[in-house]
Design a protein around this motif. Structure first.
Motif, PDB file in Angstrom:
ATOM      1  N   MET A 229      -4.934   1.581   3.438  1.00  0.00           N
ATOM      2  CA  MET A 229      -5.234   2.214   1.938  1.00  0.00           C
ATOM      3  C   MET A 229      -5.208   3.740   2.135  1.00  0.00           C
ATOM      4  O   MET A 229      -4.909   4.451   1.035  1.00  0.00           O
ATOM      5  CB  MET A 229      -6.827   2.107   2.078  1.00  0.00           C
ATOM      6  CG  MET A 229      -7.276   0.478   1.525  1.00  0.00           C
ATOM      7  SD  MET A 229      -6.020  -0.179   0.510  1.00  0.00           S
ATOM      8  CE  MET A 229      -6.504   0.903  -1.129  1.00  0.00           C
ATOM      9  N   LYS A 230      -5.233   4.340   3.428  1.00  0.00           N
ATOM     10  CA  LYS A 230      -4.677   5.942   3.394  1.00  0.00           C
ATOM     11  C   LYS A 230      -3.424   6.201   2.830  1.00  0.00           C
ATOM     12  O   LYS A 230      -2.939   6.806   2.091  1.00  0.00           O
ATOM     13  CB  LYS A 230      -5.067   6.533   4.602  1.00  0.00           C
ATOM     14  CG  LYS A 230      -4.902   7.982   4.721  1.00  0.00           C
ATOM     15  CD  LYS A 230      -5.010   8.661   6.286  1.00  0.00           C
ATOM     16  CE  LYS A 230      -6.613   8.317   6.754  1.00  0.00           C
ATOM     17  NZ  LYS A 230      -6.651   9.092   8.003  1.00  0.00           N
ATOM     18  N   GLN A 231      -2.529   5.192   3.547  1.00  0.00           N
ATOM     19  CA  GLN A 231      -1.075   5.392   3.243  1.00  0.00           C
ATOM     20  C   GLN A 231      -0.829   5.064   1.661  1.00  0.00           C
ATOM     21  O   GLN A 231       0.055   5.530   1.107  1.00  0.00           O
ATOM     22  CB  GLN A 231      -0.296   4.527   4.029  1.00  0.00           C
ATOM     23  CG  GLN A 231       1.290   4.517   3.945  1.00  0.00           C
ATOM     24  CD  GLN A 231       1.689   5.958   3.904  1.00  0.00           C
ATOM     25  OE1 GLN A 231       1.321   6.649   5.104  1.00  0.00           O
ATOM     26  NE2 GLN A 231       2.559   6.394   2.969  1.00  0.00           N
ATOM     27  N   ALA A 232      -1.608   3.929   1.201  1.00  0.00           N
ATOM     28  CA  ALA A 232      -1.615   3.605  -0.219  1.00  0.00           C
ATOM     29  C   ALA A 232      -1.810   4.715  -1.058  1.00  0.00           C
ATOM     30  O   ALA A 232      -1.085   4.974  -2.227  1.00  0.00           O
ATOM     31  CB  ALA A 232      -2.379   2.529  -0.690  1.00  0.00           C
ATOM     32  N   LEU A 233      -2.740   5.569  -0.739  1.00  0.00           N
ATOM     33  CA  LEU A 233      -3.243   6.718  -1.536  1.00  0.00           C
ATOM     34  C   LEU A 233      -2.089   7.852  -1.614  1.00  0.00           C
ATOM     35  O   LEU A 233      -1.772   8.472  -2.522  1.00  0.00           O
ATOM     36  CB  LEU A 233      -4.456   7.332  -1.217  1.00  0.00           C
ATOM     37  CG  LEU A 233      -5.346   8.254  -1.810  1.00  0.00           C
ATOM     38  CD1 LEU A 233      -5.457   7.748  -3.328  1.00  0.00           C
ATOM     39  CD2 LEU A 233      -6.542   8.599  -1.646  1.00  0.00           C
ATOM     40  N   VAL A 234      -1.525   8.062  -0.453  1.00  0.00           N
ATOM     41  CA  VAL A 234      -0.638   8.826  -0.282  1.00  0.00           C
ATOM     42  C   VAL A 234       0.641   8.509  -1.204  1.00  0.00           C
ATOM     43  O   VAL A 234       1.311   9.233  -1.756  1.00  0.00           O
ATOM     44  CB  VAL A 234      -0.018   8.985   1.072  1.00  0.00           C
ATOM     45  CG1 VAL A 234       1.384   9.707   1.478  1.00  0.00           C
ATOM     46  CG2 VAL A 234      -1.048   9.909   2.114  1.00  0.00           C
ATOM     47  N   SER A 235       0.748   7.322  -1.156  1.00  0.00           N
ATOM     48  CA  SER A 235       2.268   6.526  -1.843  1.00  0.00           C
ATOM     49  C   SER A 235       1.643   7.008  -3.262  1.00  0.00           C
ATOM     50  O   SER A 235       2.667   7.066  -4.130  1.00  0.00           O
ATOM     51  CB  SER A 235       2.314   5.198  -1.599  1.00  0.00           C
ATOM     52  OG  SER A 235       2.618   5.113  -0.298  1.00  0.00           O
TER      53      SER A 235
END
Length: 371
Positions: A229-235
């Protein structure tokens, strides 16, 4: 005739505290746009202190006030408590006053509270004198409740009118008080690694505590996996940050929406900023509809919004691009599951987690974000 864009109200100093709210101060404030008016009596009604203070006032006028048909009640809003003037709240709250001075006159058909006076001083303090919505028999919305699909279509029309005004326009960069919500000027990877700013809720202990609560039990494992989810928010910020922006309301949950006696929705309690149209629209619609109604109506509502965006002078956004953006923007409301119960009631967190969580599942939010 629509009022003109004007910062003339800045000539009258904003209120410092509640004791300054006198007939004399109110006379000075109202005379900025209503010459010869004198407030001959002022009585305080309900007072609420939070991030800002709001005060309902009952007013008596001289003959000029009656001739100009000023109402007997108004609301005064400003930084009248210690909480409102400490930390970051002061600079954030003045943007609503600037909105009423610089933007609201350009949107005469938008359903918003009428503003009688607005003043900003020192970059930290502001005061707004505005319409008493109860006097027009309006009903205030409440976060966590629901609206009908018919109302959601009307909400989409309001957002289309707002967003079309400065869609990808130079005013987004030249307007001195507008903050940008896109995070395009920050080091996202560094912020995500350090778990600061918009990633502050990803700290391991807090994440584990919130995602193990019963309201998250329906979520598939990937939507509660911290690194994913952290990577999703960055994306999300990378993908959406590079696309055209517009002026947005900034916090359009149902608690910041009112309804006229005929059911027409309107926007109040503004946190205006530069952002993507979906920041407003997805957050408002998904967060306001029953899950089954959202499943049936979200695509027609989005098409309705896109149609009205063009009617108000905005761009033609291809459907595939709009739908992809809608799916990505769901992560904004989805992060509601990490709210602290000191910020929002636990029952509201539960309702919004269900609404945005099922939206994320139904529309493959992670797939839209390339995860």
């Amino acid at each position: 005739m629509a009022p003109e864009v004007s910062r003339a109200g800045d000539a009258v100093a904003p209120l410092q505290d509640l004791d300054d709210l006198t007939p004399g101060w109110m006379t000075d404030a109202l005379q900025v746009h209503h010459p010869d008016v004198e407030v001959t009596g002022l009585h305080l009604g309900a007072v609420r202190h939070g991030s800002e203070s709001t005060v309902r006032v009952m007013l008596d006028y001289n003959s000029a006030g009656h001739e100009q048909q000023l109402p007997p009640t108004m609301y005064v809003k400003g930084q009248l408590s210690t909480r409102a003037t400490e930390g970051i709240l002061g600079p954030m709250t003045l943007t609503e006053a600037r909105f009423f001075q610089d933007v609201a006159p350009l949107l005469p058909e938008l359903n918003i509270t009428k503003c009688y006076f607005a003043s900003v001083a020192d970059g930290r303090r502001s005061t707004i004198v505005m319409e008493d919505l109860f006097a027009r028999n309006a009903t205030l919305g409440a976060a966590g409740t629901t609206v009908t699909p018919a109302t959601a279509y009307l909400m989409a029309e309001q957002f289309a009118q707002l967003h079309a005004l400065w869609f990808d326009a130079p005013e987004l960069d030249s307007t001195d008080w507008l903050a940008n919500s896109s995070a395009r000027d920050v080091d996202l990877d560094k912020m995500a690694t350090e778990e600061t700013g918009i990633f502050g809720s990803f700290k391991e202990g807090w994440w584990a505590r919130r995602t193990q609560l019963p309201h998250c039990a329906f979520l598939p494992a990937e939507l509660t996996h911290r690194a994913t989810m952290k990577q999703a928010l960055v994306s999300k910020y990378r993908a959406e940050g590079s696309l055209p922006h517009c002026l947005i309301h900034g916090d359009p949950h149902l608690g910041n929406i009112f309804f006229d006696a005929d059911g027409r929705p309107g926007l109040y309690d503004w946190s205006p900023m530069v952002g993507r149209w979906g920041d407003d629209l997805n957050y408002a619609i998904v967060g306001s509809l029953d899950i089954d109604d959202r499943r049936e109506h979200e695509q027609p509502i989005l098409r309705h919004y896109l149609h009205h965006l063009v009617l108000h002078g905005g761009p033609v956004i291809p459907w595939d691009d709009a739908w992809l953006s809608w799916r990505r923007q769901t992560i904004h409301g989805f992060m509601y599951m990490l709210c602290s119960p000191r910020q929002q009631p636990e029952d509201l967190i539960t309702v919004q987690t269900l609404r945005f969580g099922w939206n994320a599942i139904d529309n493959d939010m992670l797939g839209a974000l390339g995860i």
